[in-house]
Design a protein around this motif. Structure first.
Motif, PDB file in Angstrom:
ATOM      1  N   ASN A 274      -6.373  11.572   4.275  1.00  0.00           N
ATOM      2  CA  ASN A 274      -6.086  10.242   4.357  1.00  0.00           C
ATOM      3  C   ASN A 274      -6.451   9.366   3.267  1.00  0.00           C
ATOM      4  O   ASN A 274      -6.967   9.973   2.336  1.00  0.00           O
ATOM      5  N   GLY A 275      -5.987   8.161   3.303  1.00  0.00           N
ATOM      6  CA  GLY A 275      -6.181   7.411   2.061  1.00  0.00           C
ATOM      7  C   GLY A 275      -7.804   7.062   1.966  1.00  0.00           C
ATOM      8  O   GLY A 275      -8.384   6.794   0.914  1.00  0.00           O
ATOM      9  N   THR A 276      -8.670   6.968   3.002  1.00  0.00           N
ATOM     10  CA  THR A 276      -9.960   6.835   2.826  1.00  0.00           C
ATOM     11  C   THR A 276     -10.605   7.848   2.134  1.00  0.00           C
ATOM     12  O   THR A 276     -11.609   7.629   1.429  1.00  0.00           O
ATOM     13  N   ALA A 277     -10.172   8.997   2.702  1.00  0.00           N
ATOM     14  CA  ALA A 277     -10.630  10.211   2.085  1.00  0.00           C
ATOM     15  C   ALA A 277     -10.478   9.965   0.323  1.00  0.00           C
ATOM     16  O   ALA A 277     -11.336  10.700  -0.241  1.00  0.00           O
TER      17      ALA A 277
ATOM     18  N   THR B 251     -10.233  -6.957   1.587  1.00  0.00           N
ATOM     19  CA  THR B 251      -9.803  -5.713   1.578  1.00  0.00           C
ATOM     20  C   THR B 251     -10.310  -4.959   2.945  1.00  0.00           C
ATOM     21  O   THR B 251     -11.005  -5.487   3.644  1.00  0.00           O
ATOM     22  N   ILE B 252      -9.474  -3.597   3.186  1.00  0.00           N
ATOM     23  CA  ILE B 252     -10.114  -2.846   4.287  1.00  0.00           C
ATOM     24  C   ILE B 252     -11.440  -2.129   3.892  1.00  0.00           C
ATOM     25  O   ILE B 252     -11.762  -2.146   2.684  1.00  0.00           O
ATOM     26  N   ILE B 253     -11.954  -1.789   4.919  1.00  0.00           N
ATOM     27  CA  ILE B 253     -13.510  -1.213   4.863  1.00  0.00           C
ATOM     28  C   ILE B 253     -13.604   0.217   4.035  1.00  0.00           C
ATOM     29  O   ILE B 253     -14.379   0.350   3.541  1.00  0.00           O
ATOM     30  N   SER B 254     -12.273   0.550   4.017  1.00  0.00           N
ATOM     31  CA  SER B 254     -12.146   1.924   3.295  1.00  0.00           C
ATOM     32  C   SER B 254     -12.661   1.902   2.057  1.00  0.00           C
ATOM     33  O   SER B 254     -13.243   2.912   1.683  1.00  0.00           O
ATOM     34  N   CYS B 255     -12.683   1.027   1.374  1.00  0.00           N
ATOM     35  CA  CYS B 255     -12.808   0.882  -0.121  1.00  0.00           C
ATOM     36  C   CYS B 255     -14.085   0.869  -0.376  1.00  0.00           C
ATOM     37  O   CYS B 255     -14.794   1.242  -1.362  1.00  0.00           O
TER      38      CYS B 255
ATOM     39  N   GLU C 284      -8.179   2.844  -8.729  1.00  0.00           N
ATOM     40  CA  GLU C 284      -7.028   1.850  -8.539  1.00  0.00           C
ATOM     41  C   GLU C 284      -6.818   2.364  -7.135  1.00  0.00           C
ATOM     42  O   GLU C 284      -6.112   3.218  -6.974  1.00  0.00           O
ATOM     43  N   ASP C 285      -6.618   1.532  -5.974  1.00  0.00           N
ATOM     44  CA  ASP C 285      -6.325   1.894  -4.652  1.00  0.00           C
ATOM     45  C   ASP C 285      -4.823   1.080  -4.489  1.00  0.00           C
ATOM     46  O   ASP C 285      -4.373  -0.111  -4.364  1.00  0.00           O
ATOM     47  N   ALA C 286      -3.891   1.920  -4.549  1.00  0.00           N
ATOM     48  CA  ALA C 286      -2.363   1.767  -4.625  1.00  0.00           C
ATOM     49  C   ALA C 286      -2.026   2.071  -3.047  1.00  0.00           C
ATOM     50  O   ALA C 286      -0.644   2.059  -2.949  1.00  0.00           O
ATOM     51  N   ALA C 287      -2.781   2.000  -2.171  1.00  0.00           N
ATOM     52  CA  ALA C 287      -2.193   2.540  -0.832  1.00  0.00           C
ATOM     53  C   ALA C 287      -1.147   1.696  -0.390  1.00  0.00           C
ATOM     54  O   ALA C 287      -0.048   2.375   0.265  1.00  0.00           O
ATOM     55  N   GLU C 288      -1.232   0.335  -0.488  1.00  0.00           N
ATOM     56  CA  GLU C 288      -0.183  -0.632   0.112  1.00  0.00           C
ATOM     57  C   GLU C 288       1.028  -0.837  -0.836  1.00  0.00           C
ATOM     58  O   GLU C 288       2.035  -1.511  -0.574  1.00  0.00           O
ATOM     59  N   VAL C 289       1.224  -0.162  -1.759  1.00  0.00           N
ATOM     60  CA  VAL C 289       2.005  -0.477  -3.053  1.00  0.00           C
ATOM     61  C   VAL C 289       2.720   0.604  -3.324  1.00  0.00           C
ATOM     62  O   VAL C 289       3.396   0.584  -4.671  1.00  0.00           O
TER      63      VAL C 289
ATOM     64  N   VAL D 248      -3.557   6.693  -2.933  1.00  0.00           N
ATOM     65  CA  VAL D 248      -2.937   5.886  -1.940  1.00  0.00           C
ATOM     66  C   VAL D 248      -3.078   6.617  -0.773  1.00  0.00           C
ATOM     67  O   VAL D 248      -3.802   7.390  -0.326  1.00  0.00           O
ATOM     68  N   SER D 249      -2.438   5.962   0.416  1.00  0.00           N
ATOM     69  CA  SER D 249      -2.462   6.387   1.630  1.00  0.00           C
ATOM     70  C   SER D 249      -0.959   6.610   2.387  1.00  0.00           C
ATOM     71  O   SER D 249      -0.141   5.998   1.771  1.00  0.00           O
ATOM     72  N   PHE D 250      -0.957   7.665   3.090  1.00  0.00           N
ATOM     73  CA  PHE D 250       0.387   7.948   3.757  1.00  0.00           C
ATOM     74  C   PHE D 250       0.356   7.738   5.244  1.00  0.00           C
ATOM     75  O   PHE D 250       0.925   8.246   6.146  1.00  0.00           O
TER      76      PHE D 250
ATOM     77  N   ASN E 243       2.262   3.146   8.246  1.00  0.00           N
ATOM     78  CA  ASN E 243       2.711   1.959   7.875  1.00  0.00           C
ATOM     79  C   ASN E 243       3.075   1.921   6.482  1.00  0.00           C
ATOM     80  O   ASN E 243       3.406   1.045   5.928  1.00  0.00           O
ATOM     81  N   LYS E 244       2.695   2.921   5.963  1.00  0.00           N
ATOM     82  CA  LYS E 244       3.004   3.041   4.549  1.00  0.00           C
ATOM     83  C   LYS E 244       4.419   3.241   3.773  1.00  0.00           C
ATOM     84  O   LYS E 244       5.241   3.828   4.671  1.00  0.00           O
ATOM     85  N   HIS E 245       4.721   3.135   2.525  1.00  0.00           N
ATOM     86  CA  HIS E 245       6.181   3.325   2.270  1.00  0.00           C
ATOM     87  C   HIS E 245       6.634   4.878   2.223  1.00  0.00           C
ATOM     88  O   HIS E 245       7.770   5.037   1.972  1.00  0.00           O
TER      89      HIS E 245
END
Ligand SMILES: Cc1ncc(COP(=O)(O)O)c(C=O)c1O
Length: 371
Positions: free
Chosen positions: A56-59, A82-86, A153-158, A177-179, A182-184
């Motif tokens: 996952n993106g948090t990991a 931002t999200i707590i993951s960061c 760089e956290d590019a999860a949302e972009v 990034v996160s998959f 809700n991601k692209h």
């Protein structure tokens, strides 16, 4: 009434075909061939040398912070909005998170506030692109260069977004990034670490896989995690990646539809469509309510829910998070823009599966609530 979900993915490409190949061949674990193929193709699309697929993106963020050996005595600058993951691994490692406020128009970190937060303990800046427009990253890279700081760089949302024509996800010494669905690009659950640095890539691969030693598997010299992505997840990801351009186009179309239909609603701030470095990809379509409206995002979401429209609140700023305040961070700190976004921001259905009719339904409901 059946509610319109806040996010629904599109899975009608090669997803089923590739998943069936996993089942037919018996390759379902992280050892399967789709993982490597997905890593290579995704990294290439992001303009990176290495892609390390994780669960996952948090990991991915956890591993990035650990790979850069951030720990006690270090400070990491990141946005409060931002999200707590960061912040999780920064805190767990014994380092100190140092926050900057958001920009009121782009909702990204206000890069003008970074330099004042730098001191001899500062080790890294974590850049997080929020909701659809990238952070204005060139000035951040300049600051990092001048002060010898690392960039995560956290590019999860972009995923699929660019900054001055260059892919988001290509700017960090380590990018992630996160998959999530809700991601692209989705793999159900999943993420990826991206880097051009051979040594960092090797470290991240090792951290992902319990730090097994290549020569003596069950002897360990470092504490790792099991962050592996399965072949099943990578199969989904590959099929999704094939359609990334189409997905970005669809997201921009959704954004334009909403922009048109919601224009002029009194007391409602809509997303900024573009800056001089990027056009928004509207990862989510956010609304921020002016104080003059007399009700906040929670109330707006409750009213919209009654009309069958699923919404979600914006992030709650890190400096207001009870769990972080209890540890002793951010005593007395205030960040007015992020606080307003956290109280008065929420987003309407924004998923790739949205139809024109559904967008009209959402807009009508919004006009009812805010008109
Ligand atoms: C900016 C950002 N970073 C990290 C994450 C965490 O990703 P995941 O949910 O895959 O752990 C998210 C999730 O939505 C996110 O928006």
């Amino acid at each position: 009434m059946v509610s319109l979900p806040v996010n629904e993915p599109l899975l009608d490409g090669n997803e089923k075909k590739y998943l069936m190949q996993c089942i037919d061949t018996g390759w379902i674990s992280s050892e399967g061939p789709f993982v490597k193929e997905f890593e290579e193709k995704f990294a290439a699309r992001m303009g990176r040398k290495h892609g390390i697929a994780v669960c996952n993106g948090t990991a991915a963020l956890d591993a990035a912070v650990e790979a850069l050996e951030i720990g006690p005595g270090d400070e990491v600058i990141l946005p409060t909005f931002t999200i707590i993951s960061c912040v999780l691994q920064i805190v767990r490692s014994g380092a100190t998170p140092v926050l900057v406020d958001a920009d009121s128009l782009t909702w990204n970190m206000d890069v003008a506030q970074i330099e004042a937060k730098i001191n001899p303990r500062t080790k890294a800046i974590m850049v997080v692109h929020i909701y659809g427009l990238p952070v204005d990253i060139n000035p951040v890279l300049d600051i990092a260069k001048r002060h010898g700081l690392r960039i995560i760089e956290d590019a999860a949302e972009v995923i699929g977004q660019t900054y001055r024509g260059k892919p988001c996800g290509s700017f960090g010494e380590i990018s992630t990034v996160s998959f999530y669905p809700n991601k692209h690009v989705t793999t159900g659950e999943g993420g990826m670490i991206l880097t051009d640095d051979d040594e960092l890539a090797e470290t991240c691969r090792s951290l992902r896989n319990l730090c097994f030693r290549p020569k003596r598997r069950f002897v360990h010299e470092r504490l790792g995690w099991n962050l592996r992505m399965t072949n099943l997840q990578a199969a989904l990801g590959l099929a999704q990646l094939e359609r990334l351009d189409e997905f970005i186009e669809k997201k921009r179309w959704i954004g334009r539809q909403y922009n048109e239909l919601l224009a002029g609603l009194p007391g409602v701030q809509l997303p900024l469509p573009a800056t001089d470095y990027a056009e928004s990809i509207y990862w989510v379509y956010g609304l921020v309510l002016d104080e003059s409206l007399g009700f906040d995002a929670q109330e707006a979401m409750a009213r919209l829910a009654k009309m069958g429209v699923g919404c979600r609140s914006f992030f709650y700023p890190l400096h207001q998070q009870p769990v972080l305040r209890e540890i002793g961070f951010f005593e007395g700190e205030q960040y007015a823009v992020a606080e307003k976004l956290g109280e008065r921001g929420f987003y309407v259905p924004s998923g790739l599966a949205l139809t024109e009719k559904q967008i009209d339904q959402v807009a009508l409901a919004c006009r009812n609530v805010f008109g």
